[in-house]
Design a protein around this motif. Sequence first.
Motif, mmCIF file in Angstrom:
data_model
loop_
_atom_site.group_PDB
_atom_site.id
_atom_site.type_symbol
_atom_site.label_atom_id
_atom_site.label_comp_id
_atom_site.label_asym_id
_atom_site.label_seq_id
_atom_site.Cartn_x
_atom_site.Cartn_y
_atom_site.Cartn_z
ATOM 1 N N ILE A 136 -1.850 -2.687 -6.208
ATOM 2 C CA ILE A 136 -3.109 -2.423 -5.182
ATOM 3 C C ILE A 136 -3.737 -3.768 -5.462
ATOM 4 O O ILE A 136 -4.090 -4.326 -4.783
ATOM 5 N N ALA B 188 1.977 2.042 -3.358
ATOM 6 C CA ALA B 188 1.427 2.468 -4.336
ATOM 7 C C ALA B 188 0.469 3.532 -4.543
ATOM 8 O O ALA B 188 0.345 4.737 -4.943
ATOM 9 N N LEU C 89 0.979 -0.791 0.308
ATOM 10 C CA LEU C 89 -0.587 -0.459 0.334
ATOM 11 C C LEU C 89 1.193 1.226 -0.014
ATOM 12 O O LEU C 89 0.635 2.334 -1.021
ATOM 13 N N LYS D 102 -4.797 -5.487 -1.429
ATOM 14 C CA LYS D 102 -5.852 -6.301 -1.744
ATOM 15 C C LYS D 102 -5.919 -7.396 -0.571
ATOM 16 O O LYS D 102 -6.913 -7.701 0.096
ATOM 17 N N LEU E 109 -7.431 3.398 -1.745
ATOM 18 C CA LEU E 109 -8.546 3.044 -2.028
ATOM 19 C C LEU E 109 -9.351 3.784 -2.402
ATOM 20 O O LEU E 109 -10.310 3.548 -2.845
#
Length: 291
Positions: free
Chosen positions: A131, A114, A111, A135, A196
Motif C-alpha cells: 500500500i 493489496a 493496488l 500510494k 484505502l
Amino acid sequence: PVDTRKTDLGIFQVLDFSPVQGPGNYHLRAGDITTRPFRIGTDVWRDSIEKVINFMYSERCGTVIPGIHGVCHQDDYTVHGDQRIVVNGGYHDAGDLSATGNTPGMAYALLTLAERLQQGNDDPQLLNRVIEEAKWGLNWVLKTRFGDGYRSTGQNISYWTDGVMGNADDRFGQAVNDPEWNFRVAAVEALASRVLKSSDPDLARRSLATAKEDWQFAADGLKKAAPVPEVYGQRDNLERISFGAIASIELYKATGDSIYARKGVDLGTQILASQEREIQPWGAPMTGFFY
C-alpha cells in the motif's frame, strides 16, 4: 517418468509433477540429472514480490533515494494554456530517467495485489509495504490532472536536469484530453478508493470523487474520438476500449451505480467483437486472438 511429445514446435520431454501439492522443498530427478531444490507452497512468490517492490522504490522520481539520486526533475512539466504541472514523482523508466506514463499501470498492479492481500488477511507486513508503494504511484496520478479532462501523461527525459525552471535543460510537453488516459487513471483511482477505505479514508474519498470525474471525461471523449490507426506496437482502439471496460468495472465495484455496469457491458461487447472466432488455415491453426 519422462514423457516424450512431438509438437509443431519440435520434440520435447515432459516431467509432470502436478500431483505433488504438499508444501515443502523438492527437486526433480530424471536418470542421472537432478535439478536444484525448489519450493512448493502458497508463499513461493513472496521474495519475488519484495524484490519487485524494492526495485520500484529505487525507481521513484522526485525524491531522495539514498545511494541512487537526490530530489530530481523539478523542472520538467506539462503545459495546459497558461497553467503547468511539474511531472516529477511517479517512477523513472528508460535509462532510469524518464518520468513516463507507466506509473498508472504500476500503481494499478500494486493496488490489485493489496486487495488480494486484504482478502487473505495473513501478511499485514507485506500488505502495508504494498500500500505504501501504491500510494506513491496514486499520488502522481492525482497530481498530474488539470481538472477539466486534460492531464499529463509524463515526460520523456534522457538526462538529469538542474531543477531550475526557465533555462535550457527544462523539458515540457502539452497536456492531453485523451479518453484512453482518462479511463486508465479512473481505474487506478476507483480501485484505490476500495483498497484505502479503512487505512486512509480521506485519500479514498478523494480518489473516488476524482475517478468519477475522470471516467466521465473519458466517456464523453470516447463519443467523439477519432478511430486510432492500427499500427503494430502503437496504441489502438482495442486498447482504448479495454481500459474503458476495466475502469467501468472498478467504478461499479466502488459505487454500485448501474451506469458503470452498463458501460462495462457495452465496451466488453466491443472487445469480444475484436476477437477472431474462425480457425485460421495456418501451419499451426489458430483462433481466439484479438485484432
